[in-house]
Write a protein that holds these residues in place. Structure first.
Motif, PDB file in Angstrom:
ATOM      1  N   ALA A  10     120.605 -33.272 140.627  1.00  0.00           N
ATOM      2  CA  ALA A  10     119.166 -33.090 140.863  1.00  0.00           C
ATOM      3  C   ALA A  10     118.892 -32.656 142.298  1.00  0.00           C
ATOM      4  O   ALA A  10     118.070 -31.762 142.545  1.00  0.00           O
ATOM      5  CB  ALA A  10     118.417 -34.383 140.536  1.00  0.00           C
ATOM      6  N   LEU A  11     119.587 -33.269 143.252  1.00  0.00           N
ATOM      7  CA  LEU A  11     119.427 -32.883 144.652  1.00  0.00           C
ATOM      8  C   LEU A  11     119.877 -31.442 144.879  1.00  0.00           C
ATOM      9  O   LEU A  11     119.239 -30.691 145.619  1.00  0.00           O
ATOM     10  CB  LEU A  11     120.204 -33.836 145.558  1.00  0.00           C
ATOM     11  N   GLU A  47     117.275 -29.036 143.505  1.00  0.00           N
ATOM     12  CA  GLU A  47     116.119 -29.035 144.401  1.00  0.00           C
ATOM     13  C   GLU A  47     116.408 -28.217 145.668  1.00  0.00           C
ATOM     14  O   GLU A  47     115.589 -27.406 146.099  1.00  0.00           O
ATOM     15  CB  GLU A  47     115.806 -30.487 144.765  1.00  0.00           C
ATOM     16  N   ARG A  65     114.974 -24.221 147.359  1.00  0.00           N
ATOM     17  CA  ARG A  65     114.580 -23.879 148.730  1.00  0.00           C
ATOM     18  C   ARG A  65     115.462 -22.758 149.301  1.00  0.00           C
ATOM     19  O   ARG A  65     114.983 -21.887 150.031  1.00  0.00           O
ATOM     20  CB  ARG A  65     114.614 -25.129 149.610  1.00  0.00           C
TER      21      ARG A  65
END
Length: 173
Positions: free
Chosen positions: A79-80, A83, A87
């Motif tokens: 998940a990190l 994410e 970016r």
């Protein structure tokens, strides 16, 4: 006109991130806009590269969980990574930087957290003069095939493996 390169530093040996930092340092000396995203190190990490980059005004965004192998929480790590990749993708497509380093992205690709075709398509869409450096073990073959420059770091001797010497400030940290 500058021809942007995709550079991959992979392999079992030490020096992948260090080589990328060396390019960032050299580019900073030529007034290039550079930045780094880190897929393993945690937000708020304060290793030597973070301290130096802060003094130089080079942004480093760490967005990992530290060491997924130790924590065992692969769902959180995935998940990190997703994410952080969002970016990174935005930064690449915005085109404000001359060099973007995606430190240890190869792990996220290897584990299937981020689809390799998505990364390659984003790299295809980057501004013509932008260089992107990707580091980490286990770089997938599709990325290797796409890249302009690939270096495979291999271990011949290692102080921890061969002598039990732990990571050293200024060398690894």
């Amino acid at each position: 006109m500058r021809h942007g390169l995709v550079i991959v530093n992979t392999g079992e040996g030490k020096g992948k991130t260090t080589a990328a930092l060396g390019v960032m340092f050299r580019a900073w000396g030529r007034d290039f806009q550079t930045r780094m995203f880190q897929f393993i190190k945690t937000a708020g990490a304060r290793f030597g590269e973070h301290r130096a980059a802060e003094k130089m005004g080079i942004p480093i965004e760490a967005g990992g969980d530290g060491c997924t192998v130790r924590s065992g929480d692969r769902e959180q790590a995935a998940a990190l990574a997703v994410e952080l990749w969002a970016r990174c993708r935005e930064a690449i497509l915005t085109g404000e930087d001359d060099i973007i380093v995606l430190d240890e992205l190869a792990y996220a690709l290897h584990y299937g957290w981020i689809p390799v075709p998505d990364v390659i398509e984003t790299l295809r869409q980057r501004p013509e003069g932008m260089h992107v450096i990707i580091t980490g073990r286990y770089a997938p073959q599709e990325l290797i095939d796409y890249a302009d420059l690939v270096t495979d770091m291999r271990v011949i001797k290692h102080p921890y493996r061969d002598q039990g010497i732990k990571a050293q400030l200024g060398i690894e940290l």
